[in-house]
Design an enzyme around this catalytic site. Structure first.
Site, PDB file in Angstrom:
ATOM      1  N   GLN A   1       0.828  -1.213   0.000  1.00 45.05           N
ATOM      2  CA  GLN A   1       0.000   0.000   0.000  1.00 45.05           C
ATOM      3  C   GLN A   1       0.862   1.262   0.000  1.00 45.05           C
ATOM      4  O   GLN A   1       0.795   2.089  -0.901  1.00 45.05           O
ATOM      5  CB  GLN A   1      -0.866   0.023   1.268  1.00 45.05           C
ATOM      6  CG  GLN A   1      -1.889  -1.064   1.351  1.00 45.05           C
ATOM      7  CD  GLN A   1      -2.753  -0.925   2.606  1.00 45.05           C
ATOM      8  OE1 GLN A   1      -2.591   0.006   3.394  1.00 45.05           O
ATOM      9  NE2 GLN A   1      -3.676  -1.854   2.794  1.00 45.05           N
TER      10      GLN A   1
ATOM     11  N   GLU B   1       7.190   8.054   6.331  1.00 45.71           N
ATOM     12  CA  GLU B   1       6.794   6.883   7.114  1.00 45.71           C
ATOM     13  C   GLU B   1       7.713   6.785   8.318  1.00 45.71           C
ATOM     14  O   GLU B   1       8.771   7.425   8.377  1.00 45.71           O
ATOM     15  CB  GLU B   1       6.853   5.612   6.250  1.00 45.71           C
ATOM     16  CG  GLU B   1       5.749   5.594   5.212  1.00 45.71           C
ATOM     17  CD  GLU B   1       5.551   4.224   4.563  1.00 45.71           C
ATOM     18  OE1 GLU B   1       4.596   3.544   4.913  1.00 45.71           O
ATOM     19  OE2 GLU B   1       6.357   3.861   3.713  1.00 45.71           O
TER      20      GLU B   1
ATOM     21  N   HIS C   1       3.086  -5.320  12.334  1.00 44.84           N
ATOM     22  CA  HIS C   1       2.576  -3.999  11.961  1.00 44.84           C
ATOM     23  C   HIS C   1       1.586  -3.548  13.010  1.00 44.84           C
ATOM     24  O   HIS C   1       0.726  -4.333  13.423  1.00 44.84           O
ATOM     25  CB  HIS C   1       1.906  -4.055  10.577  1.00 44.84           C
ATOM     26  CG  HIS C   1       1.782  -2.707   9.949  1.00 44.84           C
ATOM     27  ND1 HIS C   1       0.885  -1.766  10.399  1.00 44.84           N
ATOM     28  CD2 HIS C   1       2.458  -2.132   8.930  1.00 44.84           C
ATOM     29  CE1 HIS C   1       1.017  -0.671   9.666  1.00 44.84           C
ATOM     30  NE2 HIS C   1       1.963  -0.863   8.774  1.00 44.84           N
TER      31      HIS C   1
ATOM     32  N   ARG D   1       8.076   0.810  14.071  1.00 48.00           N
ATOM     33  CA  ARG D   1       6.904  -0.076  14.124  1.00 48.00           C
ATOM     34  C   ARG D   1       6.910  -1.006  15.331  1.00 48.00           C
ATOM     35  O   ARG D   1       5.871  -1.274  15.928  1.00 48.00           O
ATOM     36  CB  ARG D   1       6.874  -0.951  12.883  1.00 48.00           C
ATOM     37  CG  ARG D   1       6.285  -0.236  11.735  1.00 48.00           C
ATOM     38  CD  ARG D   1       6.187  -1.118  10.528  1.00 48.00           C
ATOM     39  NE  ARG D   1       5.797  -0.254   9.434  1.00 48.00           N
ATOM     40  CZ  ARG D   1       5.737  -0.610   8.172  1.00 48.00           C
ATOM     41  NH1 ARG D   1       6.038  -1.839   7.827  1.00 48.00           N
ATOM     42  NH2 ARG D   1       5.379   0.242   7.245  1.00 48.00           N
TER      43      ARG D   1
ATOM     44  N   HIS E   1       3.606  -9.026   9.867  1.00 52.04           N
ATOM     45  CA  HIS E   1       3.548  -8.311   8.590  1.00 52.04           C
ATOM     46  C   HIS E   1       4.713  -8.625   7.658  1.00 52.04           C
ATOM     47  O   HIS E   1       4.522  -8.821   6.467  1.00 52.04           O
ATOM     48  CB  HIS E   1       3.518  -6.816   8.897  1.00 52.04           C
ATOM     49  CG  HIS E   1       3.396  -5.943   7.695  1.00 52.04           C
ATOM     50  ND1 HIS E   1       2.346  -6.047   6.815  1.00 52.04           N
ATOM     51  CD2 HIS E   1       4.191  -4.942   7.229  1.00 52.04           C
ATOM     52  CE1 HIS E   1       2.487  -5.144   5.851  1.00 52.04           C
ATOM     53  NE2 HIS E   1       3.611  -4.487   6.072  1.00 52.04           N
TER      54      HIS E   1
ATOM     55  N   ARG F   1      12.973  -3.818   9.678  1.00 48.27           N
ATOM     56  CA  ARG F   1      12.972  -3.206   8.345  1.00 48.27           C
ATOM     57  C   ARG F   1      12.533  -1.753   8.422  1.00 48.27           C
ATOM     58  O   ARG F   1      11.548  -1.426   9.085  1.00 48.27           O
ATOM     59  CB  ARG F   1      11.998  -3.978   7.468  1.00 48.27           C
ATOM     60  CG  ARG F   1      11.675  -3.330   6.150  1.00 48.27           C
ATOM     61  CD  ARG F   1      10.556  -4.081   5.440  1.00 48.27           C
ATOM     62  NE  ARG F   1       9.288  -3.919   6.111  1.00 48.27           N
ATOM     63  CZ  ARG F   1       8.135  -3.653   5.496  1.00 48.27           C
ATOM     64  NH1 ARG F   1       8.100  -3.504   4.187  1.00 48.27           N
ATOM     65  NH2 ARG F   1       7.025  -3.527   6.156  1.00 48.27           N
TER      66      ARG F   1
HETATM   67  C1  FAD Z   1      -0.539  -5.750   3.069  1.00 52.13           C
HETATM   68  C2  FAD Z   1       0.890  -5.477   2.763  1.00 52.13           C
HETATM   69  C3  FAD Z   1       1.313  -4.179   2.517  1.00 52.13           C
HETATM   70  C4  FAD Z   1       2.670  -3.923   2.257  1.00 52.13           C
HETATM   71  N1  FAD Z   1       3.056  -2.638   1.952  1.00 52.13           N
HETATM   72  C5  FAD Z   1       4.342  -2.414   1.596  1.00 52.13           C
HETATM   73  C6  FAD Z   1       4.757  -1.118   1.164  1.00 52.13           C
HETATM   74  O1  FAD Z   1       3.962  -0.196   1.096  1.00 52.13           O
HETATM   75  N2  FAD Z   1       6.060  -0.941   0.820  1.00 52.13           N
HETATM   76  C7  FAD Z   1       6.978  -1.961   0.881  1.00 52.13           C
HETATM   77  O2  FAD Z   1       8.155  -1.742   0.552  1.00 52.13           O
HETATM   78  N3  FAD Z   1       6.613  -3.194   1.267  1.00 52.13           N
HETATM   79  C8  FAD Z   1       5.318  -3.446   1.616  1.00 52.13           C
HETATM   80  N4  FAD Z   1       4.954  -4.707   1.991  1.00 52.13           N
HETATM   81  C9  FAD Z   1       5.955  -5.774   1.932  1.00 52.13           C
HETATM   82  C10 FAD Z   1       6.204  -6.139   0.482  1.00 52.13           C
HETATM   83  O3  FAD Z   1       4.989  -6.158  -0.209  1.00 52.13           O
HETATM   84  C11 FAD Z   1       6.864  -7.487   0.355  1.00 52.13           C
HETATM   85  O4  FAD Z   1       7.968  -7.587   1.186  1.00 52.13           O
HETATM   86  C12 FAD Z   1       7.361  -7.709  -1.065  1.00 52.13           C
HETATM   87  O5  FAD Z   1       6.341  -7.391  -1.956  1.00 52.13           O
HETATM   88  C13 FAD Z   1       7.808  -9.125  -1.243  1.00 52.13           C
HETATM   89  O6  FAD Z   1       7.909  -9.378  -2.613  1.00 52.13           O
HETATM   90  P1  FAD Z   1       8.376 -10.803  -3.107  1.00 52.13           P
HETATM   91  O7  FAD Z   1       8.365 -10.748  -4.576  1.00 52.13           O
HETATM   92  O8  FAD Z   1       9.605 -11.190  -2.401  1.00 52.13           O
HETATM   93  O9  FAD Z   1       7.226 -11.794  -2.562  1.00 52.13           O
HETATM   94  P2  FAD Z   1       5.663 -11.844  -2.876  1.00 52.13           P
HETATM   95  O10 FAD Z   1       5.189 -10.593  -3.451  1.00 52.13           O
HETATM   96  O11 FAD Z   1       5.015 -12.359  -1.656  1.00 52.13           O
HETATM   97  O12 FAD Z   1       5.556 -12.969  -3.996  1.00 52.13           O
HETATM   98  C14 FAD Z   1       5.832 -14.322  -3.709  1.00 52.13           C
HETATM   99  C15 FAD Z   1       5.418 -15.169  -4.897  1.00 52.13           C
HETATM  100  O13 FAD Z   1       5.910 -16.494  -4.741  1.00 52.13           O
HETATM  101  C16 FAD Z   1       4.887 -17.420  -5.049  1.00 52.13           C
HETATM  102  N5  FAD Z   1       5.198 -18.665  -4.337  1.00 52.13           N
HETATM  103  C17 FAD Z   1       5.440 -18.802  -3.022  1.00 52.13           C
HETATM  104  N6  FAD Z   1       5.730 -20.083  -2.731  1.00 52.13           N
HETATM  105  C18 FAD Z   1       5.659 -20.770  -3.902  1.00 52.13           C
HETATM  106  C19 FAD Z   1       5.851 -22.130  -4.250  1.00 52.13           C
HETATM  107  N7  FAD Z   1       6.139 -23.070  -3.346  1.00 52.13           N
HETATM  108  N8  FAD Z   1       5.693 -22.484  -5.538  1.00 52.13           N
HETATM  109  C20 FAD Z   1       5.354 -21.570  -6.484  1.00 52.13           C
HETATM  110  N9  FAD Z   1       5.176 -20.252  -6.203  1.00 52.13           N
HETATM  111  C21 FAD Z   1       5.327 -19.865  -4.925  1.00 52.13           C
HETATM  112  C22 FAD Z   1       3.628 -16.724  -4.588  1.00 52.13           C
HETATM  113  O14 FAD Z   1       2.492 -17.283  -5.180  1.00 52.13           O
HETATM  114  C23 FAD Z   1       3.909 -15.303  -5.056  1.00 52.13           C
HETATM  115  O15 FAD Z   1       3.649 -15.193  -6.430  1.00 52.13           O
HETATM  116  C24 FAD Z   1       3.616  -4.987   2.264  1.00 52.13           C
HETATM  117  C25 FAD Z   1       3.189  -6.283   2.522  1.00 52.13           C
HETATM  118  C26 FAD Z   1       1.844  -6.544   2.761  1.00 52.13           C
HETATM  119  C27 FAD Z   1       1.415  -7.952   3.027  1.00 52.13           C
END
Ligand code: FAD
Length: 527
Positions: A50, A117, A232, A278, A339, A374
């Site tokens: 967000q 923030e 969070h 946080r 979170h 973080r």
């Molecule tokens: C509600 C919310 C708000 C947030 N707001 C912010 C923000 O404003 N700013 C910020 O910097 N961060 C924010 N964060 C944190 C941030 O979104 C995440 O840390 C970041 O997006 C992680 O990205 P990622 O690509 O590592 O993982 P994710 O975006 O979680 O993607 C993981 C992917 O892996 C796939 N996957 C997992 N396990 C498997 C498996 N075994 N086999 C196949 N596929 C798999 C999932 O389906 C998904 O597609 C927020 C998090 C949340 C939950």
């Protein structure tokens, strides 16, 4: 068993996976890239982000300030070189994202709009209303779908790594037809996100079950700092509603936290009030709720002009409305929830893990940029900065050609134990919240380890070809690693709070490192 070959295989379609895949297509135009995801491209924590993404874009700010804030938030456990990489590469990544078509909000003069923030000394968080994640992921997903180099393999769940002679040669997966197969590749990138679903109270999508950490740990990779989970402070607290995140940007724009009597109680706990780090605000709420015996505190938006609320937080308005809360007139009931996971699979600054052929990026990786806590909005940034570095590294090196592995996956029976497995899953989530949530003590952690170990054994007996079993096994392993780490660290630091060791101990300025069953301390990376 079916063997399909790729030049690089990326597991996960959040910001980290999508961006790494795209960078690989730029750098290695002849490569065939597999992008595996257990849902479809639109489901990830990244999509739910967000508040925004942190980067220096203002002339009154500098990467040094950004770096200093990051190091302070990490309470002595950030790796300075990784933080340096992060903050210095940030402005260029923003330009890359804008070039991909990402529409960040702008002020009246057309400059990038910036918000504040917690624990940032400057306004440096770029945003797209309160759906920044969607703005990013939708553009990245579009670009991935347009690429003829990337094959998207959705509804495909990675079970385990395929290891031959200590090297990662690919992954075993369960596809949408419930068939087990093997993708073979000299480059396997885990971009599987975090594990906050290990807690019953969390803000994450259902897919954040710690799969990457569990998979890598089972294969012998080094993982670290799993006790550091950011709670969070402000998740929506309405009976039967998911713990929807009420972004920190709401407090950044001026909202107050009040208790049931209307008191701005956080100042009793920290002089920065709502904008303290946080972990401080979460503990303040936790302690205050214990004192007052109330179920929730409230976020009061009345200090923010109404037109500003409407402009900045359209999605929060919409979700709260679904639960009969008009945020223009009524304070939002909130409580803390798990979170973000700071720890993960240990990687070097190019994403290489301790296993040859295996890489990790995004929330599942531990690059060292987050330390014990973080800095808000550094996590999306990390996906882009380290995704690009990973792509550069694997394209510039000689990747050994791997043969079709001889290893096979054990036969798993059809699904027949869903109810028992679901009960174990819920029990793991409840126990993790009670024993390893915001406030931890030795006896609870010890009891939790004994119970989780018993569930790990039960789950071995219950093995079957269901997503529920696969994710619950990963959650059990993740809970085991997290609780062991929380017991091991006999101090409080950043997001890890031990009521029986409430002070930060300078002798504990070390990472908690686990390989197999061995747990230890490390001043730095182990390899
Ligand atoms: C509600 C919310 C708000 C947030 N707001 C912010 C923000 O404003 N700013 C910020 O910097 N961060 C924010 N964060 C944190 C941030 O979104 C995440 O840390 C970041 O997006 C992680 O990205 P990622 O690509 O590592 O993982 P994710 O975006 O979680 O993607 C993981 C992917 O892996 C796939 N996957 C997992 N396990 C498997 C498996 N075994 N086999 C196949 N596929 C798999 C999932 O389906 C998904 O597609 C927020 C998090 C949340 C939950």
């Amino acid at each position: 068993m079916n063997h399909t070959r790729f030049d690089a295989l990326i597991i996960g379609s959040g910001a980290a996976g999508l961006y790494t895949a795209l960078r690989l297509t730029d750098l290695a135009p002849n490569w065939r890239i597999g992008l595996v995801t257990k849902d479809d491209l639109s489901i990830s924590a990244s999509d739910w982000a967000q508040g925004g993404i942190a980067a220096v874009t203002d002339k009154n700010d500098t990467p040094q300030f950004h770096g200093r804030d990051t190091l302070l938030a990490g309470v002595g456990l950030c790796e300075a070189d990784a933080v340096d990489v992060l903050v210095n590469a940030a402005p260029r990544q923003i330009q890359n994202l804008i070039a991909l078509g990402v529409d960040f909000d702008r002020d009246q003069d057309g400059n990038l709009a910036l918000t504040l923030e917690a624990a940032h000394s400057k306004r440096r968080v770029l945003h797209s209303a309160d759906t920044t994640g969607r703005a990013l992921v939708s553009k990245l997903a579009d670009a991935v779908l347009q690429s003829d180099q990337i094959q998207v393999l959705s509804q495909t769940l990675v079970l385990d790594l395929c290891m031959e002679q200590g090297r990662c040669q690919g992954v075993f997966y369960l596809d949408r037809q419930q068939e087990i197969g093997c993708f073979v590749s000299p480059v396997v990138v885990l971009a599987t996100g975090g594990g906050a679903q290990v807690f019953s109270q969390n803000t994450n999508p259902h897919s954040s079950t710690g799969d990457g950490v569990a998979i890598a740990w089972r294969a012998g990779a080094i993982v670290r700092d799993l006790e550091f989970v950011q709670f969070h402070p402000t998740a929506l607290a309405v009976a039967n509603a998911p713990r929807f995140l009420i972004s920190e940007a709401v407090r950044g724009e001026g909202a107050y936290l009040i208790d049931h009597q209307g008191d701005r109680f956080v100042f009793q706990y920290h002089d920065k009030g709502e904008l303290a780090p946080r972990d401080v605000v979460s503990r303040a709420i936790f302690t205050h709720l214990q004192k007052t015996k109330e179920p929730t505190v409230f976020l009061d938006l009345h200090p923010i002009p109404q037109e500003r609320i409407a402009y900045r937080f359209p999605n929060i308005i919409k979700i709260c409305q679904q639960w009969q809360i008009d945020i223009f007139s009524t304070p939002i009931p909130v409580t803390p929830a798990a979170h973000y996971c700071m720890g993960g699979i240990v990687v070097d600054s190019h994403g290489a893990t301790s296993i040859e052929g295996l890489y990790a990026v995004g929330e599942t990786a531990s690059t060292g940029v987050h330390g014990a806590n973080r800095l808000a909005s550094n996590s999306l940034l990390e996906c882009f900065v380290f995704g690009e570095r990973l792509a550069e590294k694997v394209c510039s090196q000689h990747n050994q050609i791997v043969e079709n592995p001889t290893a096979t996956y054990p036969e798993l029976p059809q699904s027949h134990n869903l109810e028992t497995i679901q009960n174990i899953k819920s029990a793991i989530q409840n126990l993790s919240w009670q024993a390893a949530g915001i406030c931890r003590v030795e006896a609870d952690l010890e009891n939790a380890i004994a119970q989780i170990t018993a569930w790990q054994d039960d789950l071995k007996q219950l093995a079957e070809t269901s997503r529920l079993w696969i994710e619950t096994r990963n959650l059990a392993d993740y809970a085991y690693l997290l609780v062991r780490s929380a017991l091991f660290r006999t101090e409080s630091r950043g997001a890890h709070y031990r009521a029986d060791f409430p002070d930060t101990d300078p002798n504990w300025q070390f990472h908690t490192v686990i390989r197999g069953e061995e747990i230890g301390r490390s001043a730095n990376k182990l390899y």
